[in-house]
Design an enzyme around this catalytic site. Structure first.
Site, PDB file in Angstrom:
ATOM      1  N   SER A   1       0.794  -1.236   0.000  1.00  0.00           N
ATOM      2  CA  SER A   1       0.000   0.000   0.000  1.00  0.00           C
ATOM      3  C   SER A   1       0.825   1.286   0.000  1.00  0.00           C
ATOM      4  O   SER A   1       0.283   2.351  -0.281  1.00  0.00           O
ATOM      5  CB  SER A   1      -0.923   0.028   1.216  1.00  0.00           C
ATOM      6  OG  SER A   1      -2.090  -0.704   0.946  1.00  0.00           O
TER       7      SER A   1
ATOM      8  N   LYS B   1       0.671   3.242  -3.091  1.00  0.00           N
ATOM      9  CA  LYS B   1      -0.528   4.038  -3.433  1.00  0.00           C
ATOM     10  C   LYS B   1      -0.241   5.540  -3.438  1.00  0.00           C
ATOM     11  O   LYS B   1      -0.784   6.288  -4.242  1.00  0.00           O
ATOM     12  CB  LYS B   1      -1.656   3.731  -2.434  1.00  0.00           C
ATOM     13  CG  LYS B   1      -2.199   2.299  -2.532  1.00  0.00           C
ATOM     14  CD  LYS B   1      -3.132   1.994  -1.371  1.00  0.00           C
ATOM     15  CE  LYS B   1      -3.707   0.579  -1.437  1.00  0.00           C
ATOM     16  NZ  LYS B   1      -4.472   0.219  -0.228  1.00  0.00           N
TER      17      LYS B   1
ATOM     18  N   TYR C   1      -1.794  -3.357 -11.073  1.00  0.00           N
ATOM     19  CA  TYR C   1      -1.870  -3.033  -9.636  1.00  0.00           C
ATOM     20  C   TYR C   1      -0.991  -3.967  -8.799  1.00  0.00           C
ATOM     21  O   TYR C   1      -0.277  -3.536  -7.892  1.00  0.00           O
ATOM     22  CB  TYR C   1      -3.329  -3.109  -9.175  1.00  0.00           C
ATOM     23  CG  TYR C   1      -3.512  -2.934  -7.673  1.00  0.00           C
ATOM     24  CD1 TYR C   1      -3.451  -1.667  -7.090  1.00  0.00           C
ATOM     25  CD2 TYR C   1      -3.737  -4.030  -6.843  1.00  0.00           C
ATOM     26  CE1 TYR C   1      -3.618  -1.511  -5.712  1.00  0.00           C
ATOM     27  CE2 TYR C   1      -3.903  -3.887  -5.474  1.00  0.00           C
ATOM     28  CZ  TYR C   1      -3.845  -2.616  -4.913  1.00  0.00           C
ATOM     29  OH  TYR C   1      -3.996  -2.465  -3.554  1.00  0.00           O
TER      30      TYR C   1
ATOM     31  N   TYR D   1      -4.595   3.519   7.302  1.00  0.00           N
ATOM     32  CA  TYR D   1      -5.927   2.901   7.214  1.00  0.00           C
ATOM     33  C   TYR D   1      -6.816   3.434   8.344  1.00  0.00           C
ATOM     34  O   TYR D   1      -6.750   4.618   8.674  1.00  0.00           O
ATOM     35  CB  TYR D   1      -5.856   1.368   7.269  1.00  0.00           C
ATOM     36  CG  TYR D   1      -4.696   0.731   6.562  1.00  0.00           C
ATOM     37  CD1 TYR D   1      -4.529   0.921   5.202  1.00  0.00           C
ATOM     38  CD2 TYR D   1      -3.787  -0.063   7.240  1.00  0.00           C
ATOM     39  CE1 TYR D   1      -3.468   0.306   4.540  1.00  0.00           C
ATOM     40  CE2 TYR D   1      -2.733  -0.676   6.571  1.00  0.00           C
ATOM     41  CZ  TYR D   1      -2.579  -0.480   5.236  1.00  0.00           C
ATOM     42  OH  TYR D   1      -1.537  -1.074   4.589  1.00  0.00           O
TER      43      TYR D   1
ATOM     44  N   VAL E   1       1.018  -3.814   3.864  1.00  0.00           N
ATOM     45  CA  VAL E   1       0.889  -5.118   4.542  1.00  0.00           C
ATOM     46  C   VAL E   1       2.168  -5.963   4.505  1.00  0.00           C
ATOM     47  O   VAL E   1       2.217  -7.013   5.148  1.00  0.00           O
ATOM     48  CB  VAL E   1      -0.272  -5.987   4.012  1.00  0.00           C
ATOM     49  CG1 VAL E   1      -1.599  -5.477   4.457  1.00  0.00           C
ATOM     50  CG2 VAL E   1      -0.195  -6.168   2.534  1.00  0.00           C
TER      51      VAL E   1
HETATM   52  N1  GLN Z   1      -1.473  -5.345  -2.355  1.00  0.00           N
HETATM   53  C1  GLN Z   1      -2.222  -5.191  -1.161  1.00  0.00           C
HETATM   54  C2  GLN Z   1      -3.713  -5.397  -1.420  1.00  0.00           C
HETATM   55  O1  GLN Z   1      -4.232  -4.873  -2.336  1.00  0.00           O
HETATM   56  C3  GLN Z   1      -1.979  -3.836  -0.569  1.00  0.00           C
HETATM   57  C4  GLN Z   1      -2.774  -3.623   0.671  1.00  0.00           C
HETATM   58  C5  GLN Z   1      -1.998  -3.057   1.804  1.00  0.00           C
HETATM   59  O2  GLN Z   1      -0.769  -2.980   1.807  1.00  0.00           O
HETATM   60  N2  GLN Z   1      -2.729  -2.709   2.824  1.00  0.00           N
HETATM   61  O3  GLN Z   1      -4.377  -6.093  -0.693  1.00  0.00           O
END
Ligand code: GLN
Length: 297
Positions: free
Chosen positions: A53, A56, A181, A233, A251
């Site tokens: 994430s 992003k 993605y 988050y 994550v």
């Molecule tokens: N690639 C992960 C997903 O889409 C990224 C989510 C994250 O790092 N919280 O679930």
């Protein structure tokens, strides 16, 4: 480091992306990158992290530059959700079904959809080039294994895409978007590179060593604001109170911090709490913020 390391045992590595389940939950590393080029670090700094994430924020920066603010914010919102990062719930209650912000998966998928280019390869290579520019070196790579592992198991993200396609927010083929993605999420670097990217955001988009502007000041400002309001988050409020710096987690256990005007932070600690943030990483940031009065509030 010693104090924070004790907390690694309170978390668990993410395994909903099978390949991430192979990480060592005891690992912890941190790097701090100053605008004058100095970098201090501790822990297992030779370990590589996939961005997950954290990517992003970087994709958002590139898309804001390529498409302009108006185009982007017609398609994705600016509000925190209070829900887990992969939740579909709010999409159903919003009319139009525009994702609330670019840091949740639904919003990030829409932002990745906006990356310009003729093919997945072309779009991904441009993004990777931008990330390498931010990290200041070619050492940044990408883990084919992690990308494939996520692509094969991304049922929830597929569901989000199909929902958004039904509402015309996403118009391309879902498998193509997921290919792009999952590659974006699998961009790989060590925590020194991550700290350097945080430093560029901290310095409003300029590389202070050569004076080159990598992104407009407004783009850096918007990204940092999202990091404060949505970067951790549904733990972003508590993080703002306890730590008070713009930060984005993933994550994989990575956290990128940008202490405005001061330095960038890169952390890797794959043991996560129940909201998906690195437990020991959060502890490290809390100790740093308290001891060095880093909170911007
Ligand atoms: N690639 C992960 C997903 O889409 C990224 C989510 C994250 O790092 N919280 O679930």
């Amino acid at each position: 480091m010693e104090e924070a390391k004790r907390y690694t045992k309170d978390g668990k590595v993410a395994d909903y992306i099978p390949e991430l389940g192979n990480a060592n939950p005891d690992d912890l590393s941190i790097a701090i990158n100053y605008p004058d080029g100095r970098c201090i670090s501790a822990g297992d700094i030779d370990k590589n992290i996939t961005l997950q994430s954290i990517s992003k924020v970087i994709t958002l920066a590139l898309v804001l530059m390529e498409r302009g603010f108006r185009y982007v914010f017609e398609r994705v919102g600016m509000e925190p959700t209070g829900d887990p990062f992969n939740s579909i719930a709010k999409l159903e209650t919003m009319a139009p079904a525009k994702p609330l912000n670019p840091m949740i998966n639904a919003g990030a998928l829409v932002v990745t959809h906006m990356l310009k280019g003729d093919s997945v390869e072309d779009r991904f290579n441009r993004l990777l080039g931008f990330i390498r520019e931010l990290a200041g070196g070619p050492s940044v790579g990408f883990s084919e294994k992690v990308a494939r592992s996520e692509f094969e198991s991304a049922h929830l993200n597929r569901a989000l895409c199909y929902f958004l396609k039904q509402h015309n927010i996403i118009t391309e083929d879902v498998e193509i978007l997921l290919d792009l993605y999952t590659k974006q999420c699998a961009v790989e670097m060590n925590c020194l590179d991550l700290a350097r990217i945080g430093m560029i955001f901290a310095m409003d988009g300029v590389d202070p060593l050569n004076g080159k502007r990598i992104m407009p000041e407004d783009v850096a400002r918007i990204c940092k604001t999202f990091m404060v309001t949505c970067g951790m988050y549904n733990a972003s409020g508590e993080f703002a109170i306890k730590i008070g710096i713009p930060a984005k987690s993933g994550v994989s256990g990575g956290i990128m911090g940008a202490v405005p005007g001061k330095f960038g932070i890169g952390i890797f600690g794959p043991a996560l709490d129940e909201k998906g943030n690195s437990v020991a990483g959060l502890k490290l940031l809390e100790l740093l913020s308290k001891n060095y009065r880093l909170s911007m509030f």
